[in-house]
Design an enzyme around this catalytic site. Sequence first.
Site, PDB file in Angstrom:
ATOM      1  N   LYS A 161       0.798  -0.766  -0.133  1.00  0.00           N
ATOM      2  CA  LYS A 161       0.027  -0.317  -0.284  1.00  0.00           C
ATOM      3  C   LYS A 161       1.260   0.854   0.366  1.00  0.00           C
ATOM      4  O   LYS A 161       0.971   1.828   0.673  1.00  0.00           O
ATOM      5  CB  LYS A 161      -1.153   0.298   0.685  1.00  0.00           C
ATOM      6  CG  LYS A 161      -2.545  -0.906   1.255  1.00  0.00           C
ATOM      7  CD  LYS A 161      -3.633  -0.274   0.415  1.00  0.00           C
ATOM      8  CE  LYS A 161      -4.517  -0.926   0.134  1.00  0.00           C
ATOM      9  NZ  LYS A 161      -5.527  -0.190  -0.730  1.00  0.00           N
ATOM     10  N   SER A 366      -8.241  -0.733  -7.192  1.00  0.00           N
ATOM     11  CA  SER A 366      -9.148  -0.167  -5.360  1.00  0.00           C
ATOM     12  C   SER A 366     -10.925  -0.225  -5.463  1.00  0.00           C
ATOM     13  O   SER A 366     -11.306  -0.839  -6.412  1.00  0.00           O
ATOM     14  CB  SER A 366      -8.680   1.381  -5.390  1.00  0.00           C
ATOM     15  OG  SER A 366      -8.977   1.492  -3.582  1.00  0.00           O
TER      16      SER A 366
END
Length: 385
Positions: A161, A366
């Site tokens: 991330k 995402s």
Amino acid sequence: KEEINVPQHSALVLNLYGDVVEQKQYVDPMNAFMNEALGRKEEKPEILLSDILKVIDNAKSDDRISLLVLHLQNLDRTGLVKLQDIGAALTEFKSSGKQIIALGDVYSQTQYYLASYADDIWLNKKGYLLLDGFGRYQLYFKTALEKLAISQHIFRVGTFKSAVEPYIRDDMSQEAKEANKLWLNDLWSQYKQDVAQQRDIKLSDFDETTEALLSKFKASNGSFAEYALNNQWVDALKTREEMRHDIINIVGKNDHGDSFKQIGFKEYLMSLAPDSPFSSTKDKVGIVVAQGEILDGNKAPGLSGGDSTSRLLREARYDENIKAVVLRVDSPGGSAYASQIIRQEVDLLKAAGKPVIASMGNVAASGGYWISTSADKIYASPTTI
């Protein structure tokens, strides 16, 4: 405006200006009016992918169009998925027996991809063409924040991330490098394969060592244009006047006698009959575009609002004429809450007995992927991120 006339036996000039998008961003009508009245150019011009495909498809069977000219100097950001879609349309155009010529003073990497589908690529004798692959450049400001005594609270779960790395680092982590190289190399490999296939050149012509590059430049007298010609990236080096003269020999002179018979992309698009969404057909497929960042609330076209995008899906659910829905996704994600609101509407569409197909463009990451997961089927391009 005067009626647009498409000259017989003319060239269609695909002079694309701006970014190619799935959906144009909202522009205030008064601002658009003032810009047109004062002759000002748009700050961030956009071209609909569907318009480009429509123009190429119509020109293929239009007896008035004898030649397609790719003049791509003003084409800006365009993802590889969209380039491949346009490339497929150009291949289909050539099946009609009509010729495609690409011409330009310079070619960016994006522009050259489309030019590779032409039968002939012409470059200005003093022009420029160099393919340097794909890269990602990130700005980092951890130390700047410390010097400014700015407090921050970062929450991150997951090694890869990396979106918050600019706040906590001054350089790219090894994990981020690994992830970025993975998708960048994948895109570059696909780019090379497509161009090499169209141009019938070797893959080794793309990733040269510095020594090989310098050696070729020396043999080309330090000329970028000569280098491109020797590398078989282009077919001929011509001045602008020579390009005009050679196309005149194919389609003839225009009424003024100063150039070849032609019609531009925008004019040709305006000459075509508009697509009517209000046809009498009862059974229809609804298309909902989720483009750009996903944000909470209502958002204008060009962005995906949790409320506004959900409202479109809900309208499709209650419209008896809509029998199925295509969710066209071109989004890097954004708000988790807004993504969930959109996804719930997809679930409700399915519960109402209407199939939902997710179709992915350049990016479905995402939240862009999250809103797709409830669809009955998901279709992506090999180069979709």
